[in-house]
Design a protein around this motif. Sequence first.
Motif, PDB file in Angstrom:
ATOM      1  N   ALA A 254     129.521 114.375  17.488  1.00 28.35           N
ATOM      2  CA  ALA A 254     130.405 113.214  17.645  1.00 28.35           C
ATOM      3  C   ALA A 254     130.856 112.615  16.317  1.00 28.35           C
ATOM      4  CB  ALA A 254     129.703 112.143  18.473  1.00 28.35           C
ATOM      5  N   LEU A 255     130.062 112.805  15.276  1.00 33.90           N
ATOM      6  CA  LEU A 255     130.376 112.190  13.990  1.00 33.90           C
ATOM      7  C   LEU A 255     131.282 113.066  13.126  1.00 33.90           C
ATOM      8  CD1 LEU A 255     126.825 110.802  13.108  1.00 33.90           C
ATOM      9  CD2 LEU A 255     128.649 109.709  14.416  1.00 33.90           C
ATOM     10  N   LYS A 256     131.636 114.239  13.646  1.00 30.55           N
ATOM     11  CA  LYS A 256     132.457 115.199  12.896  1.00 30.55           C
ATOM     12  C   LYS A 256     133.889 115.259  13.444  1.00 30.55           C
ATOM     13  CE  LYS A 256     129.024 116.672  10.341  1.00 30.55           C
ATOM     14  NZ  LYS A 256     129.017 116.435   8.879  1.00 30.55           N
ATOM     15  N   ASP A 257     134.769 115.820  12.626  1.00 31.20           N
ATOM     16  CA  ASP A 257     136.130 116.208  13.053  1.00 31.20           C
ATOM     17  C   ASP A 257     136.884 115.104  13.783  1.00 31.20           C
ATOM     18  OD1 ASP A 257     138.280 117.940  13.276  1.00 31.20           O
ATOM     19  OD2 ASP A 257     137.606 118.714  15.219  1.00 31.20           O
ATOM     20  N   PRO A 258     137.293 114.027  13.131  1.00 35.51           N
ATOM     21  CA  PRO A 258     137.099 113.752  11.710  1.00 35.51           C
ATOM     22  C   PRO A 258     135.726 113.151  11.424  1.00 35.51           C
ATOM     23  CG  PRO A 258     138.393 112.017  12.696  1.00 35.51           C
ATOM     24  CD  PRO A 258     138.161 113.020  13.781  1.00 35.51           C
ATOM     25  N   ASP A 259     135.240 113.374  10.209  1.00 40.56           N
ATOM     26  CA  ASP A 259     133.905 112.932   9.833  1.00 40.56           C
ATOM     27  C   ASP A 259     133.834 111.417   9.668  1.00 40.56           C
ATOM     28  OD1 ASP A 259     133.409 115.597   9.780  1.00 40.56           O
ATOM     29  OD2 ASP A 259     132.978 115.724   7.636  1.00 40.56           O
ATOM     30  N   VAL A 260     132.883 110.804  10.350  1.00 39.50           N
ATOM     31  CA  VAL A 260     132.653 109.367  10.190  1.00 39.50           C
ATOM     32  C   VAL A 260     132.120 109.105   8.787  1.00 39.50           C
ATOM     33  CG1 VAL A 260     131.301 107.391  10.988  1.00 39.50           C
ATOM     34  CG2 VAL A 260     132.221 109.026  12.646  1.00 39.50           C
ATOM     35  N   GLU A 261     132.721 108.131   8.102  1.00 40.33           N
ATOM     36  CA  GLU A 261     132.366 107.841   6.707  1.00 40.33           C
ATOM     37  C   GLU A 261     131.371 106.693   6.587  1.00 40.33           C
ATOM     38  OE1 GLU A 261     136.870 109.040   5.229  1.00 40.33           O
ATOM     39  OE2 GLU A 261     136.320 106.961   5.657  1.00 40.33           O
ATOM     40  N   GLU A 262     131.410 105.784   7.519  1.00 39.94           N
ATOM     41  CA  GLU A 262     130.402 104.724   7.566  1.00 39.94           C
ATOM     42  C   GLU A 262     130.305 104.206   8.991  1.00 39.94           C
ATOM     43  OE1 GLU A 262     132.273 102.287   4.442  1.00 39.94           O
ATOM     44  OE2 GLU A 262     132.379 100.675   5.893  1.00 39.94           O
TER      45      GLU A 262
ATOM     46  N   LEU B 236     135.738 111.364  23.909  1.00 38.52           N
ATOM     47  CA  LEU B 236     135.521 112.694  23.356  1.00 38.52           C
ATOM     48  C   LEU B 236     134.768 113.581  24.350  1.00 38.52           C
ATOM     49  CD1 LEU B 236     134.523 111.861  19.656  1.00 38.52           C
ATOM     50  CD2 LEU B 236     136.749 112.561  20.551  1.00 38.52           C
ATOM     51  N   PRO B 237     135.162 114.841  24.462  1.00 41.94           N
ATOM     52  CA  PRO B 237     134.492 115.774  25.395  1.00 41.94           C
ATOM     53  C   PRO B 237     133.220 116.352  24.778  1.00 41.94           C
ATOM     54  CG  PRO B 237     136.322 116.882  24.311  1.00 41.94           C
ATOM     55  CD  PRO B 237     136.326 115.457  23.806  1.00 41.94           C
ATOM     56  N   LEU B 238     132.155 115.583  24.821  1.00 40.05           N
ATOM     57  CA  LEU B 238     130.895 115.977  24.189  1.00 40.05           C
ATOM     58  C   LEU B 238     129.873 116.395  25.243  1.00 40.05           C
ATOM     59  CD1 LEU B 238     130.630 112.965  21.730  1.00 40.05           C
ATOM     60  CD2 LEU B 238     131.471 115.258  21.192  1.00 40.05           C
ATOM     61  N   GLU B 239     128.943 117.235  24.842  1.00 43.91           N
ATOM     62  CA  GLU B 239     127.874 117.659  25.752  1.00 43.91           C
ATOM     63  C   GLU B 239     126.701 116.683  25.650  1.00 43.91           C
ATOM     64  OE1 GLU B 239     126.844 121.720  25.194  1.00 43.91           O
ATOM     65  OE2 GLU B 239     128.853 122.473  25.661  1.00 43.91           O
ATOM     66  N   LEU B 240     126.898 115.508  26.201  1.00 43.41           N
ATOM     67  CA  LEU B 240     125.871 114.477  26.249  1.00 43.41           C
ATOM     68  C   LEU B 240     125.534 114.195  27.706  1.00 43.41           C
ATOM     69  CD1 LEU B 240     127.263 111.937  23.612  1.00 43.41           C
ATOM     70  CD2 LEU B 240     125.122 113.205  23.401  1.00 43.41           C
ATOM     71  N   GLU B 241     124.261 114.223  28.050  1.00 39.67           N
ATOM     72  CA  GLU B 241     123.872 113.919  29.424  1.00 39.67           C
ATOM     73  C   GLU B 241     124.077 112.444  29.724  1.00 39.67           C
ATOM     74  OE1 GLU B 241     119.999 115.271  30.391  1.00 39.67           O
ATOM     75  OE2 GLU B 241     120.456 117.377  30.008  1.00 39.67           O
ATOM     76  N   THR B 242     123.751 111.598  28.770  1.00 43.14           N
ATOM     77  CA  THR B 242     124.005 110.164  28.894  1.00 43.14           C
ATOM     78  C   THR B 242     124.553 109.653  27.571  1.00 43.14           C
ATOM     79  OG1 THR B 242     121.727 109.602  28.257  1.00 43.14           O
ATOM     80  CG2 THR B 242     122.192 109.789  30.618  1.00 43.14           C
ATOM     81  N   GLY B 243     125.244 108.526  27.658  1.00 41.45           N
ATOM     82  CA  GLY B 243     125.940 108.020  26.481  1.00 41.45           C
ATOM     83  C   GLY B 243     127.277 108.724  26.323  1.00 41.45           C
ATOM     84  N   LEU B 244     128.156 108.125  25.532  1.00 44.11           N
ATOM     85  CA  LEU B 244     129.455 108.744  25.267  1.00 44.11           C
ATOM     86  C   LEU B 244     130.037 108.181  23.981  1.00 44.11           C
ATOM     87  CD1 LEU B 244     131.876 106.503  26.021  1.00 44.11           C
ATOM     88  CD2 LEU B 244     131.223 107.087  28.337  1.00 44.11           C
TER      89      LEU B 244
END
Length: 397
Positions: free
Chosen positions: A152-160, A51-59
């Motif tokens: 990261a938990l959205k679109d689609p929304d993580v349910e668990e 996913l193309p997220l704005e995280l400095e570390t981690g993915l």
Amino acid sequence: MTDVLKEALALKEYCTGCRQTVHQNPELSFQEFQTTAFIRRQLEEMGVEILPLELETGLVAIIRGGLGDGPVTGLRADIDALPLTEESGVPYSSQNPGAAHSCGHDGHVAVLLGVAKLLHQWRDRFSGVVKLIFQPGEEGLYGALKIVQSGALKDPDVEEVVCLHGWPYLKVGEVGVWPGEYMASADMFQVRVIGQGGHGARPYKAMNPIPAATLAVSALQNIVSSEIVTAKQAVVSVCSIHAGDAFNVIPGEVKFGGTVRCLDPGVRDELESKIRRTVEGAAQALGCRAEIEYTRGVPALYNDPGVTQTLEKAMVKALGQSHVKPLDGPVMGSEDFSNLVSAVGKGAFFRLGIGWPDGTEYTALHNGAFNFNDEAIPYGIAVMVQYILDRHSKDAR
């Protein structure tokens, strides 16, 4: 032996190589740049979408099941190391002085990379979406919040959301999970007791903050035993105290600090209020004043009973009933994973045995001599993959 476990065992050599590479190059919380780059390379070589997220570390990576719409589940591995000097003596020991994978996060990374490889190969066997969360800064206690804030938990929304942690007190091949309240919230406090400095020979010309601080420290130990409902677990521990530099000089202030742990949000509020009252009262009683900095850390970790039940069934299916062991709980340790559970709404945290099969005592976590047991990796992969296959099967909804 199930197909899932067979395939997981076939990945052991690859995952062991990944684990030892990460182990040799540990990075502290929010400094995991090389670790993130290594994980990214592995996932790209597998063909897994990142996913193309704005995280400095981690993915966060995503695997879309080939059976159409279905659940959205998050699987998490923490990736940071501890600020320790490694003492394990293994050939792939830390090359970064002052950093060591002494909590087993290198093993967690290896397990989730194995899960990624197997789920990507088997994506035509499940529906919905799986998000693989390689989380920074667990030891810093705020890495999960970075993941939440990234979207990261959205679109689609993580349910668990589910994660594992290596556990020296279970043997390799054994796993366990505890339903309900499992790990405590973690708050911290720093106190300055301020008096008036002076000569040790003329205490009447000063206002010694040391007796006030020791009175406060002693009184803090009374809160849990006398003021919190007996059935509610809680801990108030003073872990540091600093005062003065000379044997004959009364210092102007004393600093001390500690940690506060509990399982109940109401008790959490009570503890903060009572700690403030106790410290301020003790200081005032001896003519001093107190300044208190109270910081809320991670919330308590609650293992959702429904998620736990699904996870335990997957454990039995993947490894066999004899390999699923009861855990002791709840425990007063804390886990940043609780922030992910709070954001998603439900989840579960399980233990992966890394202890020696003959029962010989295994080195404890957060010890410079600790080294994650590579033999455990396939069992973690098998449980996570089986959990996804069960939860994301065509008949699961």
